[in-house]
Motif scaffolding. Structure first.
Motif, mmCIF file in Angstrom:
data_model
loop_
_atom_site.group_PDB
_atom_site.id
_atom_site.type_symbol
_atom_site.label_atom_id
_atom_site.label_comp_id
_atom_site.label_asym_id
_atom_site.label_seq_id
_atom_site.Cartn_x
_atom_site.Cartn_y
_atom_site.Cartn_z
ATOM 1 N N ALA A 20 0.815 -1.171 0.105
ATOM 2 C CA ALA A 20 0.052 0.078 -0.078
ATOM 3 C C ALA A 20 0.846 1.377 0.122
ATOM 4 C CB ALA A 20 -0.911 -0.104 1.095
ATOM 5 N N GLU A 21 1.962 1.151 0.674
ATOM 6 C CA GLU A 21 2.934 2.424 0.766
ATOM 7 C C GLU A 21 3.404 2.944 -0.637
ATOM 8 O OE1 GLU A 21 3.936 -0.172 4.493
ATOM 9 O OE2 GLU A 21 3.223 -0.382 2.314
ATOM 10 N N ALA A 43 0.467 4.540 -2.452
ATOM 11 C CA ALA A 43 0.282 5.857 -1.901
ATOM 12 C C ALA A 43 1.687 6.671 -2.408
ATOM 13 C CB ALA A 43 0.682 5.951 -0.367
ATOM 14 N N ASP A 75 0.539 7.849 -5.770
ATOM 15 C CA ASP A 75 -0.436 8.748 -5.785
ATOM 16 C C ASP A 75 0.044 10.247 -5.334
ATOM 17 O OD1 ASP A 75 -2.668 7.204 -6.370
ATOM 18 O OD2 ASP A 75 -2.920 6.535 -4.084
ATOM 19 N N ARG A 76 0.719 10.299 -4.431
ATOM 20 C CA ARG A 76 1.705 11.591 -4.048
ATOM 21 C C ARG A 76 2.415 12.149 -5.222
ATOM 22 N NH1 ARG A 76 2.633 8.450 0.843
ATOM 23 N NH2 ARG A 76 4.884 7.998 0.057
ATOM 24 N N THR A 79 10.736 4.309 -1.940
ATOM 25 C CA THR A 79 9.657 3.623 -1.292
ATOM 26 C C THR A 79 9.572 2.093 -1.820
ATOM 27 O OG1 THR A 79 8.361 5.730 -1.155
ATOM 28 C CG2 THR A 79 7.071 3.524 -0.881
#
Length: 405
Positions: free
Chosen positions: A297-298, A301, A304-305, A334
Protein backbone atom coordinates in the motif's frame (compact mmCIF):
# COMPACT_ATOMS: atom_id res chain seq x y z
CA UNK A 1 8.81 -6.07 -6.47
CA UNK A 2 6.22 -3.66 -7.70
CA UNK A 3 3.00 -5.23 -8.97
CA UNK A 4 0.82 -3.38 -11.49
CA UNK A 5 -2.94 -3.42 -11.90
CA UNK A 6 -2.42 -4.61 -15.43
CA UNK A 7 -1.31 -8.01 -16.60
CA UNK A 8 0.93 -6.22 -19.09
CA UNK A 9 3.98 -5.87 -16.88
CA UNK A 10 3.95 -9.49 -15.80
CA UNK A 11 4.70 -10.36 -19.42
CA UNK A 12 7.39 -7.73 -19.86
CA UNK A 13 10.02 -9.75 -18.03
CA UNK A 14 9.93 -12.22 -20.92
CA UNK A 15 10.95 -9.41 -23.25
CA UNK A 16 14.08 -8.78 -21.20
CA UNK A 17 15.82 -11.67 -22.92
CA UNK A 18 15.07 -10.12 -26.29
CA UNK A 19 16.73 -6.87 -25.24
CA UNK A 20 20.11 -8.55 -25.55
CA UNK A 21 19.74 -8.81 -29.32
CA UNK A 22 20.90 -5.77 -31.23
CA UNK A 23 21.38 -2.05 -30.81
CA UNK A 24 23.74 0.84 -30.88
CA UNK A 25 25.13 1.86 -27.51
CA UNK A 26 25.89 5.43 -28.57
CA UNK A 27 25.76 7.78 -25.61
CA UNK A 28 25.35 11.35 -26.71
CA UNK A 29 25.55 14.71 -25.04
CA UNK A 30 27.40 16.16 -22.09
CA UNK A 31 26.06 16.56 -18.59
CA UNK A 32 24.62 19.84 -17.41
CA UNK A 33 25.91 21.15 -14.05
CA UNK A 34 25.00 18.77 -11.25
CA UNK A 35 24.09 15.90 -13.58
CA UNK A 36 25.90 12.66 -14.39
CA UNK A 37 27.96 12.58 -17.58
CA UNK A 38 26.10 9.81 -19.40
CA UNK A 39 29.12 9.14 -21.61
CA UNK A 40 30.77 7.50 -18.60
CA UNK A 41 28.01 4.93 -18.10
CA UNK A 42 28.19 1.27 -19.10
CA UNK A 43 25.19 0.96 -21.40
CA UNK A 44 26.34 -2.19 -23.19
CA UNK A 45 24.82 -2.40 -26.67
CA UNK A 46 21.56 -0.71 -25.73
CA UNK A 47 20.45 2.31 -27.69
CA UNK A 48 20.40 5.69 -25.97
CA UNK A 49 18.98 7.64 -28.92
CA UNK A 50 15.32 8.71 -28.66
CA UNK A 51 13.16 6.79 -31.10
CA UNK A 52 11.38 8.36 -34.06
CA UNK A 53 8.00 6.78 -33.35
CA UNK A 54 6.44 7.66 -36.69
CA UNK A 55 9.01 5.52 -38.49
CA UNK A 56 7.41 2.46 -36.95
CA UNK A 57 3.78 3.22 -37.85
CA UNK A 58 1.80 0.10 -38.85
CA UNK A 59 -1.74 -0.30 -40.23
CA UNK A 60 -2.69 -2.22 -37.07
CA UNK A 61 -1.74 0.67 -34.78
CA UNK A 62 -4.95 2.70 -35.11
CA UNK A 63 -7.44 0.40 -33.33
CA UNK A 64 -4.93 -0.32 -30.54
CA UNK A 65 -4.30 3.40 -30.05
CA UNK A 66 -8.04 4.07 -29.83
CA UNK A 67 -8.32 1.20 -27.36
CA UNK A 68 -5.61 2.80 -25.23
CA UNK A 69 -7.58 6.03 -25.25
CA UNK A 70 -10.59 4.03 -24.04
CA UNK A 71 -8.40 2.65 -21.24
CA UNK A 72 -8.68 6.09 -19.67
CA UNK A 73 -12.49 6.06 -19.95
CA UNK A 74 -13.22 2.69 -18.32
CA UNK A 75 -14.24 2.48 -14.68
CA UNK A 76 -11.87 0.56 -12.44
CA UNK A 77 -13.95 -2.08 -10.60
CA UNK A 78 -12.20 -1.35 -7.29
CA UNK A 79 -13.47 2.24 -7.52
CA UNK A 80 -16.99 0.80 -7.22
CA UNK A 81 -16.20 -2.10 -4.88
CA UNK A 82 -13.06 -1.56 -2.74
CA UNK A 83 -12.92 -5.32 -2.04
CA UNK A 84 -11.74 -5.93 -5.61
CA UNK A 85 -8.03 -5.53 -5.00
CA UNK A 86 -6.72 -8.23 -7.36
CA UNK A 87 -6.17 -7.80 -11.09
CA UNK A 88 -7.87 -10.49 -13.20
CA UNK A 89 -6.90 -9.09 -16.60
CA UNK A 90 -6.65 -5.84 -18.52
CA UNK A 91 -6.10 -5.26 -22.22
CA UNK A 92 -7.12 -3.70 -25.50
CA UNK A 93 -9.43 -5.89 -27.58
CA UNK A 94 -8.43 -4.87 -31.08
CA UNK A 95 -10.55 -7.38 -33.02
CA UNK A 96 -14.04 -8.89 -32.67
CA UNK A 97 -12.39 -12.28 -32.22
CA UNK A 98 -10.45 -11.11 -29.19
CA UNK A 99 -13.53 -9.41 -27.76
CA UNK A 100 -15.59 -12.57 -28.12
CA UNK A 101 -13.03 -14.49 -26.10
CA UNK A 102 -13.37 -12.33 -22.97
CA UNK A 103 -15.44 -13.39 -19.98
CA UNK A 104 -17.89 -10.52 -20.33
CA UNK A 105 -18.65 -11.30 -23.98
CA UNK A 106 -19.71 -14.86 -24.70
CA UNK A 107 -17.88 -16.48 -27.61
CA UNK A 108 -21.29 -17.08 -29.21
CA UNK A 109 -21.37 -13.35 -29.91
CA UNK A 110 -18.56 -13.16 -32.47
CA UNK A 111 -21.08 -12.90 -35.33
CA UNK A 112 -22.89 -10.05 -33.56
CA UNK A 113 -19.68 -8.09 -33.11
CA UNK A 114 -18.67 -8.62 -36.73
CA UNK A 115 -22.10 -7.78 -38.12
CA UNK A 116 -22.20 -4.49 -36.23
CA UNK A 117 -18.59 -3.65 -37.22
CA UNK A 118 -17.05 -3.42 -33.77
CA UNK A 119 -14.07 -1.08 -33.96
CA UNK A 120 -12.17 -1.82 -30.74
CA UNK A 121 -12.74 -2.62 -27.10
CA UNK A 122 -11.08 -2.33 -23.71
CA UNK A 123 -11.40 -4.92 -20.97
CA UNK A 124 -10.71 -4.73 -17.24
CA UNK A 125 -11.51 -7.32 -14.57
CA UNK A 126 -10.80 -7.36 -10.85
CA UNK A 127 -11.64 -9.74 -8.03
CA UNK A 128 -11.68 -9.92 -4.26
CA UNK A 129 -9.39 -12.97 -4.42
CA UNK A 130 -6.25 -13.58 -6.44
CA UNK A 131 -6.84 -15.20 -9.81
CA UNK A 132 -6.29 -18.97 -9.70
CA UNK A 133 -5.98 -20.75 -13.04
CA UNK A 134 -6.40 -24.10 -11.33
CA UNK A 135 -9.89 -23.38 -10.01
CA UNK A 136 -12.95 -22.03 -11.86
CA UNK A 137 -14.03 -18.69 -10.43
CA UNK A 138 -17.57 -19.94 -9.89
CA UNK A 139 -16.21 -22.47 -7.38
CA UNK A 140 -14.77 -19.71 -5.19
CA UNK A 141 -16.31 -17.06 -2.96
CA UNK A 142 -14.66 -14.34 -5.04
CA UNK A 143 -16.51 -11.18 -5.89
CA UNK A 144 -15.66 -10.33 -9.50
CA UNK A 145 -16.44 -7.40 -11.74
CA UNK A 146 -15.48 -7.34 -15.39
CA UNK A 147 -16.20 -4.30 -17.56
CA UNK A 148 -15.70 -4.24 -21.31
CA UNK A 149 -16.13 -1.10 -23.42
CA UNK A 150 -16.98 -1.89 -27.04
CA UNK A 151 -16.79 0.84 -29.67
CA UNK A 152 -19.18 0.79 -32.66
CA UNK A 153 -19.59 3.14 -35.67
CA UNK A 154 -22.57 5.10 -34.39
CA UNK A 155 -25.02 5.29 -31.49
CA UNK A 156 -27.82 3.43 -33.29
CA UNK A 157 -25.45 0.58 -34.16
CA UNK A 158 -24.25 0.43 -30.54
CA UNK A 159 -27.84 0.24 -29.28
CA UNK A 160 -28.66 -2.60 -31.67
CA UNK A 161 -25.44 -4.40 -30.75
CA UNK A 162 -26.18 -4.16 -27.01
CA UNK A 163 -29.61 -5.66 -27.52
CA UNK A 164 -28.34 -8.47 -29.75
CA UNK A 165 -25.39 -9.29 -27.50
CA UNK A 166 -27.78 -9.77 -24.61
CA UNK A 167 -30.27 -11.76 -26.68
CA UNK A 168 -27.58 -14.13 -27.93
CA UNK A 169 -26.20 -14.62 -24.42
CA UNK A 170 -29.69 -15.13 -23.05
CA UNK A 171 -30.39 -18.00 -25.45
CA UNK A 172 -27.34 -19.96 -24.28
CA UNK A 173 -29.33 -21.49 -21.38
CA UNK A 174 -33.08 -22.17 -21.09
CA UNK A 175 -32.79 -21.32 -17.38
CA UNK A 176 -31.78 -17.70 -18.00
CA UNK A 177 -34.15 -15.03 -16.74
CA UNK A 178 -34.19 -11.28 -17.48
CA UNK A 179 -33.15 -8.94 -14.68
CA UNK A 180 -34.20 -5.28 -14.39
CA UNK A 181 -31.39 -2.95 -13.37
CA UNK A 182 -32.50 -0.23 -10.94
CA UNK A 183 -32.26 3.20 -12.54
CA UNK A 184 -31.36 1.84 -15.98
CA UNK A 185 -34.49 0.79 -17.86
CA UNK A 186 -32.50 0.54 -21.12
CA UNK A 187 -30.00 -1.94 -19.66
CA UNK A 188 -30.21 -5.59 -20.73
CA UNK A 189 -29.33 -8.18 -18.09
CA UNK A 190 -29.89 -11.83 -17.24
CA UNK A 191 -29.01 -14.50 -14.70
CA UNK A 192 -29.73 -18.14 -13.91
CA UNK A 193 -31.56 -18.52 -10.60
CA UNK A 194 -29.32 -20.12 -8.01
CA UNK A 195 -26.14 -19.05 -9.86
CA UNK A 196 -24.19 -16.16 -8.35
CA UNK A 197 -23.36 -14.35 -11.62
CA UNK A 198 -25.04 -11.78 -13.86
CA UNK A 199 -24.37 -10.53 -17.38
CA UNK A 200 -25.47 -7.12 -18.61
CA UNK A 201 -25.09 -4.70 -21.53
CA UNK A 202 -25.87 -1.00 -21.82
CA UNK A 203 -25.38 1.29 -24.82
CA UNK A 204 -24.22 4.86 -24.23
CA UNK A 205 -23.53 6.80 -27.40
CA UNK A 206 -21.23 4.80 -29.66
CA UNK A 207 -20.03 2.55 -26.83
CA UNK A 208 -21.58 -0.57 -25.35
CA UNK A 209 -20.74 -1.29 -21.73
CA UNK A 210 -20.71 -5.04 -21.23
CA UNK A 211 -20.49 -6.37 -17.69
CA UNK A 212 -19.99 -9.72 -15.99
CA UNK A 213 -20.28 -9.81 -12.20
CA UNK A 214 -19.99 -12.56 -9.63
CA UNK A 215 -21.22 -12.21 -6.06
CA UNK A 216 -20.24 -14.32 -3.05
CA UNK A 217 -23.76 -15.81 -3.06
CA UNK A 218 -26.67 -16.07 -5.57
CA UNK A 219 -28.28 -12.83 -4.42
CA UNK A 220 -29.98 -11.30 -7.46
CA UNK A 221 -30.83 -8.03 -5.72
CA UNK A 222 -27.19 -7.52 -4.75
CA UNK A 223 -26.02 -8.40 -8.27
CA UNK A 224 -28.49 -5.99 -9.92
CA UNK A 225 -27.49 -3.18 -7.55
CA UNK A 226 -23.81 -3.81 -8.32
CA UNK A 227 -24.51 -3.51 -12.07
CA UNK A 228 -26.27 -0.20 -11.41
CA UNK A 229 -23.32 0.99 -9.31
CA UNK A 230 -20.90 0.17 -12.14
CA UNK A 231 -23.02 2.16 -14.59
CA UNK A 232 -23.31 5.04 -12.12
CA UNK A 233 -19.51 5.31 -12.16
CA UNK A 234 -18.99 4.42 -15.82
CA UNK A 235 -21.42 6.76 -17.58
CA UNK A 236 -19.79 10.02 -16.36
CA UNK A 237 -16.44 8.78 -17.66
CA UNK A 238 -17.94 8.06 -21.06
CA UNK A 239 -19.52 11.52 -21.10
CA UNK A 240 -16.01 12.99 -20.86
CA UNK A 241 -14.64 10.72 -23.61
CA UNK A 242 -14.74 11.78 -27.26
CA UNK A 243 -14.44 8.78 -29.61
CA UNK A 244 -12.14 9.30 -32.56
CA UNK A 245 -13.94 9.64 -35.89
CA UNK A 246 -13.52 6.22 -37.54
CA UNK A 247 -11.69 7.49 -40.62
CA UNK A 248 -9.19 9.36 -38.41
CA UNK A 249 -8.27 6.43 -36.17
CA UNK A 250 -5.37 5.50 -38.45
CA UNK A 251 -3.89 8.97 -37.80
CA UNK A 252 -3.86 8.78 -33.99
CA UNK A 253 -0.45 9.69 -32.50
CA UNK A 254 1.61 6.71 -31.42
CA UNK A 255 3.22 8.68 -28.58
CA UNK A 256 0.71 11.32 -27.41
CA UNK A 257 2.66 12.41 -24.32
CA UNK A 258 6.20 11.94 -25.66
CA UNK A 259 6.99 9.10 -23.22
CA UNK A 260 7.41 6.18 -25.57
CA UNK A 261 10.32 7.83 -27.41
CA UNK A 262 12.04 8.10 -24.02
CA UNK A 263 11.52 4.43 -23.15
CA UNK A 264 14.35 1.94 -23.64
CA UNK A 265 13.81 -0.45 -26.55
CA UNK A 266 15.87 -3.33 -27.95
CA UNK A 267 17.69 -2.50 -31.14
CA UNK A 268 18.19 0.75 -33.04
CA UNK A 269 15.99 3.76 -32.41
CA UNK A 270 14.65 3.83 -35.97
CA UNK A 271 13.44 0.22 -36.11
CA UNK A 272 9.82 -0.44 -37.06
CA UNK A 273 7.81 -1.66 -34.08
CA UNK A 274 4.05 -2.06 -34.18
CA UNK A 275 2.07 -0.62 -31.28
CA UNK A 276 1.09 -3.42 -28.92
CA UNK A 277 -0.71 -2.74 -25.67
CA UNK A 278 1.16 -5.59 -24.00
CA UNK A 279 4.65 -4.80 -25.27
CA UNK A 280 5.10 -1.37 -26.85
CA UNK A 281 2.63 1.40 -26.11
CA UNK A 282 1.94 4.66 -24.31
CA UNK A 283 -0.82 4.83 -21.70
CA UNK A 284 -1.59 8.56 -21.45
CA UNK A 285 -3.44 10.40 -18.71
CA UNK A 286 -5.91 8.37 -16.68
CA UNK A 287 -5.08 5.26 -18.71
CA UNK A 288 -1.77 5.15 -16.83
CA UNK A 289 -3.67 4.18 -13.68
CA UNK A 290 -3.76 0.62 -15.01
CA UNK A 291 -0.11 0.52 -13.90
CA UNK A 292 -0.72 1.87 -10.41
CA UNK A 293 0.82 -0.57 -7.91
CA UNK A 294 -1.61 -2.18 -5.50
CA UNK A 295 0.78 -3.83 -3.07
CA UNK A 296 2.40 -2.78 -0.91
CA UNK A 297 0.00 0.00 0.00
CA UNK A 298 2.91 2.35 0.68
CA UNK A 299 3.96 2.14 -2.96
CA UNK A 300 0.47 2.94 -4.20
CA UNK A 301 0.46 5.94 -1.86
CA UNK A 302 3.82 7.07 -3.24
CA UNK A 303 2.37 6.83 -6.76
CA UNK A 304 -0.58 8.99 -5.71
CA UNK A 305 1.60 11.57 -4.00
CA UNK A 306 3.91 11.58 -6.99
CA UNK A 307 1.15 12.65 -9.36
CA UNK A 308 1.96 10.16 -12.14
CA UNK A 309 0.24 11.50 -15.26
CA UNK A 310 1.45 9.17 -18.02
CA UNK A 311 3.05 5.75 -18.50
CA UNK A 312 4.81 3.96 -21.36
CA UNK A 313 5.94 0.36 -21.63
CA UNK A 314 8.49 -1.14 -23.99
CA UNK A 315 9.16 -4.85 -23.56
CA UNK A 316 11.04 -5.10 -20.24
CA UNK A 317 10.90 -1.36 -19.49
CA UNK A 318 8.13 0.69 -17.90
CA UNK A 319 8.50 4.48 -17.73
CA UNK A 320 6.46 6.82 -15.50
CA UNK A 321 6.20 10.61 -15.58
CA UNK A 322 5.84 12.15 -12.12
CA UNK A 323 4.87 15.60 -10.93
CA UNK A 324 8.47 16.60 -10.33
CA UNK A 325 12.00 15.31 -9.74
CA UNK A 326 11.50 14.75 -6.01
CA UNK A 327 8.43 12.59 -6.60
CA UNK A 328 10.32 10.38 -9.06
CA UNK A 329 13.12 9.84 -6.52
CA UNK A 330 10.71 9.24 -3.65
CA UNK A 331 8.84 6.54 -5.55
CA UNK A 332 12.06 4.60 -6.14
CA UNK A 333 13.04 4.90 -2.49
CA UNK A 334 9.62 3.63 -1.39
CA UNK A 335 9.84 0.67 -3.76
CA UNK A 336 13.27 -0.26 -2.43
CA UNK A 337 12.21 0.15 1.21
CA UNK A 338 9.12 -2.05 0.84
CA UNK A 339 10.50 -5.04 -1.07
CA UNK A 340 8.68 -8.29 -0.42
CA UNK A 341 10.21 -11.11 1.60
CA UNK A 342 11.02 -12.89 -1.68
CA UNK A 343 13.24 -10.02 -2.85
CA UNK A 344 16.55 -8.62 -1.71
CA UNK A 345 18.66 -5.61 -2.80
CA UNK A 346 21.52 -6.15 -5.24
CA UNK A 347 24.20 -3.88 -6.67
CA UNK A 348 23.04 -0.89 -8.71
CA UNK A 349 24.78 0.30 -11.92
CA UNK A 350 28.15 1.92 -11.34
CA UNK A 351 27.97 5.68 -11.67
CA UNK A 352 24.24 5.92 -10.89
CA UNK A 353 24.05 6.42 -7.12
CA UNK A 354 20.27 7.06 -7.17
CA UNK A 355 19.50 3.82 -9.01
CA UNK A 356 18.14 0.91 -6.96
CA UNK A 357 18.09 -2.77 -7.87
CA UNK A 358 16.68 -5.96 -6.38
CA UNK A 359 16.49 -9.65 -7.17
CA UNK A 360 13.36 -11.70 -6.64
CA UNK A 361 12.81 -15.44 -6.65
CA UNK A 362 9.34 -16.93 -7.05
CA UNK A 363 9.21 -20.68 -6.52
CA UNK A 364 11.13 -22.65 -9.13
CA UNK A 365 11.09 -19.80 -11.68
CA UNK A 366 14.42 -18.17 -12.58
CA UNK A 367 15.36 -15.17 -10.48
CA UNK A 368 14.30 -11.80 -11.86
CA UNK A 369 16.42 -8.69 -11.41
CA UNK A 370 14.72 -5.31 -11.51
CA UNK A 371 16.21 -1.84 -11.28
CA UNK A 372 14.57 1.53 -10.79
CA UNK A 373 16.27 4.62 -12.19
CA UNK A 374 15.08 8.21 -12.33
CA UNK A 375 16.06 11.30 -14.27
CA UNK A 376 14.38 14.58 -13.44
CA UNK A 377 10.60 13.89 -13.33
CA UNK A 378 10.86 10.50 -15.06
CA UNK A 379 11.22 7.13 -13.34
CA UNK A 380 11.63 3.72 -14.94
CA UNK A 381 11.75 0.03 -14.08
CA UNK A 382 13.91 -2.28 -16.18
CA UNK A 383 14.05 -6.00 -15.60
CA UNK A 384 15.49 -9.26 -16.81
CA UNK A 385 17.05 -12.57 -15.87
CA UNK A 386 20.70 -11.50 -16.15
CA UNK A 387 21.77 -8.96 -13.48
CA UNK A 388 24.62 -7.44 -15.47
CA UNK A 389 22.39 -6.87 -18.47
CA UNK A 390 19.70 -5.29 -16.31
CA UNK A 391 22.24 -2.85 -14.85
CA UNK A 392 23.23 -1.90 -18.40
CA UNK A 393 19.55 -1.38 -19.22
CA UNK A 394 19.20 0.95 -16.23
CA UNK A 395 22.25 2.96 -17.30
CA UNK A 396 21.01 3.11 -20.88
CA UNK A 397 17.55 4.23 -19.74
CA UNK A 398 19.10 7.05 -17.73
CA UNK A 399 21.23 8.10 -20.71
CA UNK A 400 18.23 7.93 -23.04
CA UNK A 401 16.21 10.21 -20.73
CA UNK A 402 19.09 12.68 -20.58
CA UNK A 403 19.53 12.62 -24.36
CA UNK A 404 15.81 13.14 -24.93
CA UNK A 405 15.74 16.56 -23.23
Amino acid sequence: MVEHRTSVTARLALGALAVLLVGCGTVEGAATPGEIDVRSLDVGRYTTVPADLEVGRKPTDGPVLEGLRMAGAVVFPHEVDPALIHNWGTDVLDTPQRASETSAISNVNLAVLERHRMIVGFDVAEGSLAFDRAKPAIETDARITRVVLLRFPGAKTAEEAARELEATDFRVSPDNQPVPIPGYAAAHAHWRPGIKTIGATFAHGEIVVSMFLQHSSPDIDALAKRVAAVLDAQIPLLDKFTPTVPDRIAELPRDPDGLLRRTLIPGPADQRIAISSREFAAWPGRAGLHYRPVEPAELGAAWDRGGVDSVANSYSTTLFRFRDDAAALAFGATWHDTLSAAAHPVAAPEGLPQARCAERRAGSAPALTRCYVSYRRYGAFVSGAEPGGVRQQAAAQYALLANAQ
